[in-house]
Design an enzyme around this catalytic site. Structure first.
Site, PDB file in Angstrom:
ATOM      1  N   MET A   1      10.748 -61.610  22.932  1.00 29.53           N
ATOM      2  CA  MET A   1      11.134 -61.490  24.311  1.00 29.53           C
ATOM      3  C   MET A   1       9.788 -61.420  24.878  1.00 29.53           C
ATOM      4  O   MET A   1       8.629 -61.141  24.410  1.00 29.53           O
ATOM      5  CB  MET A   1      11.882 -60.701  24.598  1.00 29.53           C
TER       6      MET A   1
ATOM      7  N   SER B   1       7.566 -59.908  17.922  1.00 30.94           N
ATOM      8  CA  SER B   1       8.105 -58.758  18.672  1.00 30.94           C
ATOM      9  C   SER B   1       9.626 -58.913  18.035  1.00 30.94           C
ATOM     10  O   SER B   1      10.056 -58.772  17.021  1.00 30.94           O
ATOM     11  CB  SER B   1       8.227 -58.779  20.324  1.00 30.94           C
ATOM     12  N   THR B   2      10.578 -59.181  19.069  1.00 30.02           N
ATOM     13  CA  THR B   2      12.126 -58.991  18.564  1.00 30.02           C
ATOM     14  C   THR B   2      12.267 -60.028  17.325  1.00 30.02           C
ATOM     15  O   THR B   2      12.008 -61.002  17.714  1.00 30.02           O
ATOM     16  CB  THR B   2      12.998 -59.496  19.700  1.00 30.02           C
TER      17      THR B   2
ATOM     18  N   HIS C   1       5.655 -55.360  18.127  1.00 27.99           N
ATOM     19  CA  HIS C   1       5.835 -54.450  19.096  1.00 27.99           C
ATOM     20  C   HIS C   1       7.164 -53.477  18.373  1.00 27.99           C
ATOM     21  O   HIS C   1       7.508 -53.756  18.012  1.00 27.99           O
ATOM     22  CB  HIS C   1       6.682 -55.134  20.332  1.00 27.99           C
TER      23      HIS C   1
ATOM     24  N   ASP D   1       4.176 -62.071  25.851  1.00 27.20           N
ATOM     25  CA  ASP D   1       2.765 -61.487  25.365  1.00 27.20           C
ATOM     26  C   ASP D   1       2.447 -62.333  24.247  1.00 27.20           C
ATOM     27  O   ASP D   1       3.041 -62.585  23.302  1.00 27.20           O
ATOM     28  CB  ASP D   1       3.236 -59.954  24.823  1.00 27.20           C
TER      29      ASP D   1
END
Length: 379
Positions: free
Chosen positions: A317, A197-198, A224, A320
């Site tokens: 973050m 993600s991030t 993401h 998930d």
């Protein structure tokens, strides 16, 4: 000089500069370095204010975001950049060009160039500023505040999602739980699944530029990212990766030498059709707050490949992917997690590690090598 992460806001809209500024003012650990209405003014201000991170609009007069990034590269400025991208018709293509020019990540403006509803992406944007800005400060030997050292902000922020997240992400290390019981022993790897993600756009560029050209194991990825951007993102990775990288389409065959990137706003699962393993895209509800979700992908991989899977969880973050990385482990698959020093945000891999679902923590620089070693090891 403040120990907080300082942000230079670059946007031609005074309204946007003020709205972004208010979010920074409300976020523990962040402080405004200065504001600029275009790239020319930003370049003039950087030597004076020495920001830890730049929040950059792309569409600006005199010097736009792309031109700024080219000049930044020419001048050897290494301050990280987070792009604010509007939903222009060519937004995805321009945003990927910005990433190729050295921008670290991007956030999509909710409703075009002037988004009065920018607050809906507050947690994502502030998380990126904290993550990339903090990594930059560490690389320069500067102090990075822990959440307990954050200067008090307005009382309403004490329980904000972003504040709570970074308290978790920056909590003191704890011993990982005992790993779950395996149903079977690991076998030869036939699929690699990555959840990220991030910090992902940067990290995946590192991994896929270093991946072995002779790796004959299919790779499926959940990054993401909003709908409309993953096709251009996959194309940008394809340009630097020795393997074939494409955005997943429903029915795409899972085959050696191919990397499939989950579509924005679509879950990616695997299923057998006519004897072949293929990608299945789904509009099912959000899982762990996301669609696509790494948990959905990992669960599907575990069900279809059992002990022949390698699951990898990387910077991001939240949590998930942490739960069903454990499902891959329980089924007898192998699991890797990105380590804390190299993660922009040590959230997802941290939760997975603490649950006992990560067999080995690996730095970003070594991740491609370890993926290939694990995938090529006969078992």
């Amino acid at each position: 000089m403040s120990d907080e992460i300082s942000v230079l806001i670059v946007d031609d809209s005074a309204l946007m500069r003020n709205l972004i500024g208010r979010m920074i003012d409300d976020t523990p650990g962040l402080v405004i370095a200065d504001k600029a209405m275009n790239g020319i003014f930003a370049l003039q201000k950087i030597p004076r204010v020495q920001p830890d991170i730049i929040c950059l609009d792309l569409e600006m007069p005199e010097m736009n975001g792309i031109e700024f990034l080219k000049e930044r590269k020419k001048r050897g400025i290494d301050i990280p950049v987070v792009i604010l991208s509007s939903i222009a018709s060519k937004g995805a293509e321009i945003t990927m060009e910005a990433l190729s020019l050295g921008a670290n990540d991007f956030v999509q403006k909710p409703s075009g160039a002037i988004s009065e509803d920018i607050h809906v992406v507050k947690d994502t944007l502030m998380g990126m500023l904290l993550g990339y800005g903090g990594s930059y400060r560490k690389s320069k030997g500067k102090k990075v505040l822990t959440p307990s050292e954050y200067k008090p902000k307005v009382p309403s922020d004490k329980g904000s999602d972003i504040a709570v997240h970074f308290k978790l992400a920056s909590a003191p290390p704890i011993t990982a739980a005992a790993p779950p019981q395996r149903v079977r022993n690991p076998a030869k790897t036939e699929i690699i699944a990555i959840g990220i993600s991030t910090g992902g756009p940067d990290a995946l560029r590192v991994v896929f530029s270093k991946i072995d050209a002779d790796l004959r194991v299919p790779i499926v990825v959940v990054q993401h990212m909003p709908a409309g951007f993953t096709m251009e993102f996959a194309k940008s990775l394809d340009r630097i990766c020795p393997l074939d990288v494409k955005e997943a389409a429903d029915g795409d065959e899972i085959k050696p030498g191919r990397v499939l990137i989950a579509q924005g706003n679509k879950h990616l699962e695997l299923e057998r059709r006519n004897g072949n393993m293929v990608a299945h895209l789904s509009d099912a509800p959000l899982v762990s707050g996301h669609r696509p979700s790494a948990d959905v992908l990992f669960a599907s991989v575990a069900m279809n490949y059992q002990n022949r899977a390698l699951g990898v969880i990387m910077t991001g973050m939240g949590r998930d992917g942490a739960q069903h990385l454990g499902t891959i482990f329980k089924e007898g698959g192998m699991t890797l997690g990105q380590d804390e020093p190299s993660a922009v945000v040590y959230g997802m891999p941290r939760v997975a590690y603490e649950l006992g679902h990560v067999m080995e923590q690996v730095s970003l620089d070594n991740m491609a090598r370890r993926i290939c070693e694990v995938a090529k090891t006969p078992r």
